[in-house]
Design a protein around this motif. Structure first.
Motif, PDB file in Angstrom:
ATOM      1  N   UNK A  86       0.815  -1.204   0.000  1.00 60.01           N
ATOM      2  CA  UNK A  86       0.000   0.000   0.000  1.00 60.01           C
ATOM      3  C   UNK A  86       0.858   1.269   0.000  1.00 60.01           C
ATOM      4  N   UNK A  87       1.993   1.227   0.676  1.00 57.94           N
ATOM      5  CA  UNK A  87       2.893   2.383   0.655  1.00 57.94           C
ATOM      6  C   UNK A  87       3.449   2.595  -0.749  1.00 57.94           C
ATOM      7  N   UNK A  88       3.815   1.522  -1.412  1.00 63.34           N
ATOM      8  CA  UNK A  88       4.333   1.631  -2.777  1.00 63.34           C
ATOM      9  C   UNK A  88       3.242   2.070  -3.751  1.00 63.34           C
ATOM     10  N   UNK A  89       2.030   1.545  -3.556  1.00 61.78           N
ATOM     11  CA  UNK A  89       0.911   1.949  -4.415  1.00 61.78           C
ATOM     12  C   UNK A  89       0.633   3.442  -4.273  1.00 61.78           C
ATOM     13  N   UNK A  90       0.777   3.968  -3.064  1.00 58.31           N
ATOM     14  CA  UNK A  90       0.582   5.406  -2.842  1.00 58.31           C
ATOM     15  C   UNK A  90       1.657   6.212  -3.566  1.00 58.31           C
ATOM     16  N   UNK A  91       2.886   5.694  -3.595  1.00 53.38           N
ATOM     17  CA  UNK A  91       3.960   6.374  -4.310  1.00 53.38           C
ATOM     18  C   UNK A  91       3.680   6.394  -5.812  1.00 53.38           C
ATOM     19  N   UNK A  92       3.127   5.311  -6.330  1.00 51.81           N
ATOM     20  CA  UNK A  92       2.763   5.268  -7.750  1.00 51.81           C
ATOM     21  C   UNK A  92       1.645   6.267  -8.035  1.00 51.81           C
ATOM     22  N   UNK A  93       0.664   6.315  -7.147  1.00 52.54           N
ATOM     23  CA  UNK A  93      -0.472   7.227  -7.328  1.00 52.54           C
ATOM     24  C   UNK A  93      -0.027   8.683  -7.326  1.00 52.54           C
ATOM     25  N   UNK A  94       0.981   8.991  -6.515  1.00 51.52           N
ATOM     26  CA  UNK A  94       1.483  10.365  -6.444  1.00 51.52           C
ATOM     27  C   UNK A  94       2.447  10.696  -7.571  1.00 51.52           C
ATOM     28  N   UNK A  95       2.778   9.712  -8.410  1.00 51.70           N
ATOM     29  CA  UNK A  95       3.726   9.933  -9.489  1.00 51.70           C
ATOM     30  C   UNK A  95       5.172   9.805  -9.063  1.00 51.70           C
ATOM     31  N   UNK A  96       5.388   9.339  -7.821  1.00 51.39           N
ATOM     32  CA  UNK A  96       6.763   9.186  -7.313  1.00 51.39           C
ATOM     33  C   UNK A  96       7.445   7.977  -7.942  1.00 51.39           C
ATOM     34  N   UNK A  97       6.662   6.964  -8.315  1.00 48.71           N
ATOM     35  CA  UNK A  97       7.166   5.775  -8.992  1.00 48.71           C
ATOM     36  C   UNK A  97       6.308   5.520 -10.227  1.00 48.71           C
ATOM     37  N   UNK A  98       6.918   5.007 -11.312  1.00 57.24           N
ATOM     38  CA  UNK A  98       6.119   4.718 -12.508  1.00 57.24           C
ATOM     39  C   UNK A  98       5.260   3.473 -12.372  1.00 57.24           C
ATOM     40  N   UNK A  99       5.682   2.517 -11.549  1.00 53.84           N
ATOM     41  CA  UNK A  99       4.928   1.275 -11.351  1.00 53.84           C
ATOM     42  C   UNK A  99       5.382   0.633 -10.045  1.00 53.84           C
ATOM     43  N   UNK A 100       4.623  -0.334  -9.587  1.00 54.21           N
ATOM     44  CA  UNK A 100       4.975  -1.029  -8.347  1.00 54.21           C
ATOM     45  C   UNK A 100       6.291  -1.785  -8.518  1.00 54.21           C
ATOM     46  N   UNK A 101       7.271  -1.544  -7.657  1.00 50.60           N
ATOM     47  CA  UNK A 101       8.548  -2.259  -7.764  1.00 50.60           C
ATOM     48  C   UNK A 101       8.536  -3.588  -7.006  1.00 50.60           C
ATOM     49  N   UNK A 102       7.436  -4.319  -7.126  1.00 56.47           N
ATOM     50  CA  UNK A 102       7.311  -5.613  -6.457  1.00 56.47           C
ATOM     51  C   UNK A 102       7.447  -6.734  -7.483  1.00 56.47           C
ATOM     52  N   UNK A 103       8.225  -7.746  -7.144  1.00 56.96           N
ATOM     53  CA  UNK A 103       8.361  -8.908  -8.024  1.00 56.96           C
ATOM     54  C   UNK A 103       7.392 -10.013  -7.634  1.00 56.96           C
ATOM     55  N   UNK A 104       6.642  -9.815  -6.556  1.00 56.04           N
ATOM     56  CA  UNK A 104       5.680 -10.818  -6.121  1.00 56.04           C
ATOM     57  C   UNK A 104       5.252 -10.582  -4.689  1.00 56.04           C
ATOM     58  N   UNK A 105       4.671 -11.610  -4.110  1.00 58.38           N
ATOM     59  CA  UNK A 105       4.191 -11.560  -2.728  1.00 58.38           C
ATOM     60  C   UNK A 105       5.057 -12.442  -1.851  1.00 58.38           C
TER      61      UNK A 105
END
Length: 247
Positions: free
Chosen positions: A145-164
């Protein structure tokens, strides 16, 4: 499982391969960048993610971020008061928070984070066995959720997750292989094992200890099979609450 048509039951009424009820509740902390209350039966862990600019000094210039964790048991989380922990007086907590950090970094592209540090704080509100596994599982939701918020704010272009990543315990109790031990089971287990794994069946870390006896390879394989099935269910629960699906 027993050889009979009806699974052999544990004192708490669960089958040997049955987990406690699991609940992952998101967005429980207003000021956190991501948060999750992870409940494994009576074990409850509050997991929060905080994003801060900058990285540790040894990481500067690497053009990559860092994901780390802190873990603590609140004073009234167990059946006896747990003294508050202060820096320099850790031990078990330090070992667990390193496990949480390693587990989350295993599925995060640090090179796509930029020079930020994400700290996952895992505070045990109530302990009934499996606090480290609940911490790993809930911390992934908070991190997502923290990473998704960064994507929403334009701080990241996409989620930098390779999985769960998720974690669960298993153990030999009275000679039986059981999944997801509660405290009464864990406290007199002959063998205790914790497995951290990914949604696609890969293993991040195995922690296994012969508490009162040794185990053979067949028993180890049985515990790993139980635990991997549990991780699969936990990852499904994470996907259900976050909507995450690996493209």
């Amino acid at each position: 499982m027993s050889d009979s048509a009806t699974p052999e039951r544990r004192p708490a009424g669960r089958a040997v391969d049955e987990m406690r009820p699991v609940a992952l509740t998101r967005a429980v902390m207003k000021n956190a960048d991501g948060s999750c209350l992870a409940e494994f039966g009576d074990t409850r862990v509050l997991c929060t993610a905080t994003v801060e600019e900058g990285v540790p000094a040894w990481r500067r210039g690497a053009h990559a971020g860092w994901v780390t964790a802190e873990y603590a048991m609140l004073p009234a989380s167990g059946n006896r008061r747990t003294p508050r922990e202060y820096r320099g007086r850790k031990g078990r907590s330090m070992e667990i928070e390193r496990l949480i950090g390693r587990s989350l970094r295993a599925v995060t592209r640090l090179d796509r984070l930029g020079e930020v540090t994400i700290t996952l704080d895992c505070d045990v509100i109530q302990a009934d066995g499996g606090t480290r596994t609940a911490s790993v599982t809930g911390a992934w939701v908070a991190l997502h959720d923290a990473l998704a918020a960064m994507v929403e704010r334009g701080r990241l272009p996409r989620l930098p997750l390779t999985g769960q990543v998720a974690a669960v315990s298993a153990g030999l109790v009275d000679g039986r292989a059981l999944l997801d031990l509660d405290y009464p089971e864990d406290s007199h287990a002959e063998v205790d094992l914790n497995l951290v794994g990914t949604a696609d069946g890969r293993i991040v870390e195995v922690q296994g200890t012969g508490e009162r006896s040794t185990l053979d390879r067949t028993q180890l394989d049985e515990l790993l099979d139980l635990a991997q099935a549990g991780v699969e269910r936990l990852c499904a629960a994470q996907s259900e609450v976050t909507g995450f699906r690996l493209a």
